[in-house]
Design an enzyme around this catalytic site. Structure first.
Site, PDB file in Angstrom:
ATOM      1  N   CYS A 100       0.832  -1.221   0.000  1.00  0.00           N
ATOM      2  CA  CYS A 100       0.000   0.000   0.000  1.00  0.00           C
ATOM      3  C   CYS A 100       0.857   1.258   0.000  1.00  0.00           C
ATOM      4  O   CYS A 100       1.673   1.474   0.906  1.00  0.00           O
ATOM      5  CB  CYS A 100      -0.916  -0.037   1.221  1.00  0.00           C
ATOM      6  SG  CYS A 100      -1.626   1.551   1.690  1.00  0.00           S
ATOM      7  N   GLY A 101       0.669   2.124  -1.006  1.00  0.00           N
ATOM      8  CA  GLY A 101       1.453   3.360  -1.117  1.00  0.00           C
ATOM      9  C   GLY A 101       1.210   4.314   0.038  1.00  0.00           C
ATOM     10  O   GLY A 101       2.150   4.917   0.568  1.00  0.00           O
ATOM     11  N   HIS A 102      -0.052   4.459   0.466  1.00  0.00           N
ATOM     12  CA  HIS A 102      -0.361   5.346   1.597  1.00  0.00           C
ATOM     13  C   HIS A 102       0.310   4.828   2.878  1.00  0.00           C
ATOM     14  O   HIS A 102       0.755   5.623   3.719  1.00  0.00           O
ATOM     15  CB  HIS A 102      -1.872   5.444   1.791  1.00  0.00           C
ATOM     16  CG  HIS A 102      -2.585   6.132   0.679  1.00  0.00           C
ATOM     17  ND1 HIS A 102      -2.341   7.441   0.322  1.00  0.00           N
ATOM     18  CD2 HIS A 102      -3.538   5.689  -0.185  1.00  0.00           C
ATOM     19  CE1 HIS A 102      -3.121   7.773  -0.690  1.00  0.00           C
ATOM     20  NE2 HIS A 102      -3.852   6.733  -1.028  1.00  0.00           N
ATOM     21  N   CYS A 103       0.368   3.511   3.022  1.00  0.00           N
ATOM     22  CA  CYS A 103       1.017   2.915   4.203  1.00  0.00           C
ATOM     23  C   CYS A 103       2.512   3.215   4.208  1.00  0.00           C
ATOM     24  O   CYS A 103       3.099   3.518   5.256  1.00  0.00           O
ATOM     25  CB  CYS A 103       0.794   1.404   4.229  1.00  0.00           C
ATOM     26  SG  CYS A 103      -0.938   0.893   4.171  1.00  0.00           S
TER      27      CYS A 103
END
Length: 483
Positions: free
Chosen positions: A48-51
Site C-alpha cells: 500500500c502506497g499510503h502505508c
C-alpha cells in the site's frame, strides 16, 4: 573509519526508531494488545502506497510516545500475514489501508480520526491517555503543563462548584481537540492568583507577544457549551500557528502568511514575521473587522501554495493568501510588508481583490459539440441560467475518462442543435471548480439545470449514450419534446 562508524550509528538509530512500532501481526494480537492501557494500531498492507508514506511518520511518533508519561504504544498489523494478521484485520472490519484504531485496555475504543504526521499523531494520542483533564498537584507540574508547545486550558478550583462540573464535562467531550488540566492545590492557586474558581486559557510560551495577553480568563456561565464555544473562539489567538494537526480549526475569512516557520531551530525568526502579521490583526480587531489570521511553514503546505499558484522559494519574506467564507481564493501580489498586508486585507474584506482561479486559457475556438470549460469561463457556460448543462469533470490520465470520451462526443453531436442544452467537459486537475461542484473521483458528472445552478445534481446513472439521453428526457427544463 569515522565515516563508516557514523553510518553505522545512523543505521542503528533508524533500527531503534523502527522497532519502537510494535509488530502484532501474529495470532497473539488479543493477548499482546491487552498489555497497554492505550494503543494506536495501524492495520496495513506492505504494498500500500499510503502505508509506505505513513510509515516514517508513524515510527517517529512511536519513538516519542513510548517515553510519554504515561506511555502510548504504537502498533502495526500486517493484514496480509497468514500467521494471524489476516484474521485480526477481518475481526476488526478493516476494508482499506491504512486503517488506524485506538484500543484501551486491549479493547477497541474508537476510530483514529487524527493527523497522519509525527507531531499530529503525538499531539492527538497524548490527549488519549489518563483523565481527560489532568490533575495538577504542585507548582512545578503546572509550570511544565502550561509550558507546552500547544495551548492549555486549566481549571483552578478551591472547592466543588458548578463551574468545575461544567469544565470537567467539557474536557471529557473535547479531549481530542484540546489539552485540559485542573488543580485544587492551594499553593498552585495562590501562585497564579485565582482565588475564585476560574477557567484559564494559557497560550504557549513560544507564541507570547506584546499584542495580546499570555492568558485569558473565562467569564461566562457555568455551561459546557459556553465554555466549549469560548475555547473554540480563542484557542488560536489573534494569529495562530497553522499545522497539519489544526488546519481545520481556523475560521474564515482567513489570511495566511507562509514562510519558514520553525519554532525548534529559529523561534526568533519565526516570531519576527508573526509579530508583523499580529500588528495588522490587532488593528483590524480593534476596528471590529471579522477576519482571522495564521502563519504556516511553507515546507508543510506546498499543496496549499500550489492551489494558490504561489512559488515561495524565491524569497525569504512571507507570501500571503486568503480564503473567504465561500472558500474562494485570493493572493497578495505585492511584496510582504506591514503596510502592504494591511492594504491587502482591507481590500480583500471590501471585495476589491480579484479572486484567484487556477485556470487553463479560455479556448479561442469553442464551437464544437462539447463545450470546453475552464475556470475562467465556468460562470459564462455552466452558470448560464438560460441553459441546462451536463458537465463532465475528468482527469487526462484517467482510464474511465478515456473510455467515456467517445461516448461524450457522440452525446454532444446528438445535441448540437438543441440550444437549451449544453454538453460540457472540464479538466479538473488543471482548473479550480466551485464548491457546489465537488469532484471526488474521475469522471464526475453534474447536472446544472436552468434555474437550479446553486444546487447542481450529481449524475449517478449509466454511462452509455442512451443512458444520458434517457436522463435528459426526464430532466430537461425546456427541450424534452425535442429529445
Amino acid at each position: 573509519m569515522f565515516r563508516w562508524l557514523s553510518m553505522l550509528a545512523v543505521c542503528a538509530l533508524a533500527r531503534v526508531n523502527a522497532d519502537d512500532v510494535l509488530d502484532y501481526s501474529g495470532d497473539d494480537f488479543s493477548d499482546r494488545i491487552g498489555e497497554h492501557d492505550v494503543a494506536l494500531v495501524e492495520f496495513f498492507a506492505p504494498w500500500c502506497g499510503h502505508c509506505k508514506r505513513l510509515a516514517p511518520e508513524y515510527e517517529k511518533a512511536a519513538t516519542v510516545l513510548k517515553d510519554n508519561d504515561p506511555p502510548v504504544a504504537l502498533v502495526k498489523v500486517d493484514c496480509t500475514s497468514e500467521s494471524g494478521g489476516k484474521d485480526t484485520c477481518s475481526k476488526f472490519g478493516v476494508s482499506g489501508y491504512p486503517t488506524l484504531k485506538i484500543f484501551r485496555g486491549g479493547e477497541f475504543s474508537s476510530e483514529y480520526q487524527g493527523p497522519r504526521e509525527q507531531n499530529g499523531i503525538v499531539s492527538f494520542m497524548r490527549k488519549q491517555v489518563g483523565p481527560s483533564a489532568k490533575p495538577v498537584l504542585d507548582k512545578d507540574a503546572m509550570e511544565k503543563f502550561i509550558g507546552n508547545s500547544e495551548p492549555s486550558v486549566v481549571g483552578f478550583f478551591a472547592e466543588d462548584s458548578d463551574l468545575k462540573k461544567a469544565f470537567l464535562k467539557t474536557a471529557d467531550n473535547n479531549r481530542d481537540d484540546y489539552r485540559f488540566a485542573y488543580t485544587e492545590a492551594r499553593d498552585v492557586i495562590d501562585k497564579y492568583g485565582y482565588q475564585d474558581d476560574a477557567v484559564v486559557l494559557f497560550y504557549p510560551p513560544r507564541l507570547h507577544n506584546k499584542f495580546e495577553e499570555k492568558q485569558l480568563v473565562y467569564e461566562g456561565k457555568s455551561s459546557e457549551n459556553k465554555i466549549k464555544t469560548w475555547i473554540k473562539d480563542n484557542i488560536l489567538g489573534l494569529c495562530g500557528h497553522m499545522t497539519d494537526g489544526n488546519a481545520d480549526k481556523f475560521k474564515k475569512p482567513l489570511v495566511v502568511a507562509y514562510y519558514d516557520v520553525d519554532y525548534v531551530k529559529n523561534a526568533k525568526g519565526s516570531n519576527y514575521w508573526r509579530n508583523r502579521v499580529l500588528k495588522v490583526a490587532t488593528k483590524l480587531k480593534e476596528e471590529g473587522k471579522e477576519v482571522y489570521f495564521a502563519i504556516a511553514a511553507r515546507g508543510d503546505f506546498y499543496g496549499q501554495l500550489s492551489e494558490f499558484g504561489l512559488d515561495s522559494s524565491s524569497s525569504d519574506k512571507p507570501v500571503v493568501a486568503a480564503r473567504d467564507t465561500s472558500d474562494d481564493k485570493f493572493i497578495m501580489k505585492d511584496e510582504f510588508s506591514v503596510d502592504n498586508l494591511e492594504k491587502f486585507v482591507r481590500d480583500f474584506l471590501d471585495g476589491k481583490v480579484k479572486r484567484y482561479l487556477k485556470s487553463e486559457p479560455v479556448p479561442e475556438d469553442n464551437d464544437g459539440p462539447v463545450k470546453v470549460v475552464v475556470a475562467e469561463n465556468f460562470d459564462e457556460i455552466v452558470m448560464d441560467d438560460t441553459k441546462d448543462v451536463l458537465i463532465e469533470f475528468y482527469a487526462p490520465w484517467c482510464g474511465h475518462c478515456k473510455n467515456l470520451a467517445p461516448k461524450w462526443d457522440e452525446l454532444g453531436e446528438k445535441l448540437k442543435d438543441t440550444e437549451s442544452i449544453v454538453i460540457a467537459k472540464m479538466d479538473a486537475t488543471a482548473n479550480d471548480t466551485p464548491g457546489a461542484f465537488k469532484v471526488s473521483g474521475f469522471p464526475t458528472i453534474f447536472w446544472a439545470p436552468a434555474g437550479g445552478k446553486d444546487n447542481p445534481e450529481k449524475y449517478n446513472g449509466g454511462r452509455e449514450v442512451d443512458d444520458f439521453m434517457s436522463f435528459l428526457k426526464r430532466k430537461a427544463t425546456h427541450a424534452r419534446d425535442e429529445l
